[in-house]
Design an enzyme around this catalytic site. Structure first.
Site, PDB file in Angstrom:
ATOM      1  CG  ASP A   1      -2.162  -0.922   1.080  1.00 47.81           C
ATOM      2  OD1 ASP A   1      -2.444  -1.379   0.004  1.00 47.81           O
ATOM      3  OD2 ASP A   1      -2.956  -0.815   1.861  1.00 47.81           O
TER       4      ASP A   1
ATOM      5  CE  LYS B   1      -8.904   1.335  -2.426  1.00 46.13           C
ATOM      6  NZ  LYS B   1      -9.426   1.407  -3.781  1.00 46.13           N
TER       7      LYS B   1
ATOM      8  CG  MET C   1      -7.487   7.298   5.878  1.00 42.15           C
ATOM      9  SD  MET C   1      -8.400   5.904   5.248  1.00 42.15           S
ATOM     10  CE  MET C   1      -9.214   4.936   6.365  1.00 42.15           C
TER      11      MET C   1
END
Length: 264
Positions: free
Chosen positions: A46, A68, A180
């Site tokens: 990732d 992502k 996030m």
């Protein structure tokens, strides 16, 4: 002395290990994660996996980026799952490497379901959670006996067609740790205050925890959006809101900087 490699189960060809890489610093890898890096044929990693962690991969292993990141071109989750299945069916030892812990906002559960549906054997290796570690290394405990007996972990990016009840979370009185959430801070703060959380509630943000890009910002719930707007809070960041965020100032004078000795 026992070899560290003997402490891990065998990494069989044709299987997948879903592994947490921790917040960034290689020293926070588990022994199982370290051994997986040394054995894997293919590593699908990732965006939040630090280059210093990837540097521990065995020579000859293939490295495939499948990151992502919000607001940027990203791999589609379905394609990632299909790639893991494909690599395993080719007889490779497949390491799916994720920042933090694979089962805490890491979509590890979705990948586990996909592997199970495809008949692929897999192993789950938990990692040091970025949310809790980012705070702990800066002297912020997730729980304090005299302040809170619960803590809420929440994502700033809910899945499509779903909504987080921020006002309800505010009314619990429990500290909230956000993942996030930098780009969503204005709306999150507004909803938390609508739920009754005071604007002067202590808040703290840690970005790039345990890496060379690390930074810490202290403020209040009300000042979080402006701090982010000024670029003082940058992605990836963990944000703590609640009484625990004020604890750092009480111990900061004697808290050793994480990794300071290793860097010398």
């Amino acid at each position: 002395m026992t070899s560290l490699s003997r402490l891990s189960p065998p990494f069989a060809p044709g299987t997948v290990w879903l592994v947490g890489a921790g917040p960034g610093d290689p020293g926070l890898l588990t022994i199982h994660a370290l051994n997986a890096l040394a054995a894997a044929d293919a590593i699908v990693y990732d965006a939040l996996v630090d280059p210093a962690v990837l540097a521990l991969a065995r020579e000859g292993a293939s490295l495939e980026f499948a990151g992502k990141r919000g607001g940027k071109p990203s791999a589609v989750q379905r394609d990632i799952c299909e790639r893991l299945v494909q690599l395993a069916r080719e007889g490779k030892r497949v390491l799916r490497l994720k920042g933090g812990d694979p089962f805490i906002f890491g979509r590890g559960g979705e990948e586990a379901l996909a592997l199970s549906d495809a008949g692929i054997s897999f192993r789950i290796i938990p990692g040091v959670s970025s949310g809790l570690a980012s705070l702990a290394i800066h002297g912020v405990p997730a729980t304090m006996r005299k302040s809170n007996h619960a803590v809420i972990l929440a994502t700033g990016h809910a899945a499509p067609d779903s909504e987080i009840e921020w006002a309800s979370l505010a009314r619990t009185g429990a500290p909230i740790v956000l993942y996030m959430a930098v780009s969503s801070l204005p709306s999150i703060v507004e909803r938390l205050m609508e739920g009754g959380l005071a604007g002067d509630t202590p808040a703290l943000a840690v970005h790039g925890a345990t890496t060379a890009k690390e930074g810490v910002v202290e403020g209040t719930l009300e000042t979080l959006p402006k701090l982010a707007e000024k670029g003082l809070i940058r992605s990836p960041a963990i944000v703590a809101i609640g009484a625990i965020a004020a604890f750092r100032s009480a111990i900061a004078n004697h808290l050793l900087e994480f990794g300071s000795e290793a860097a010398q």
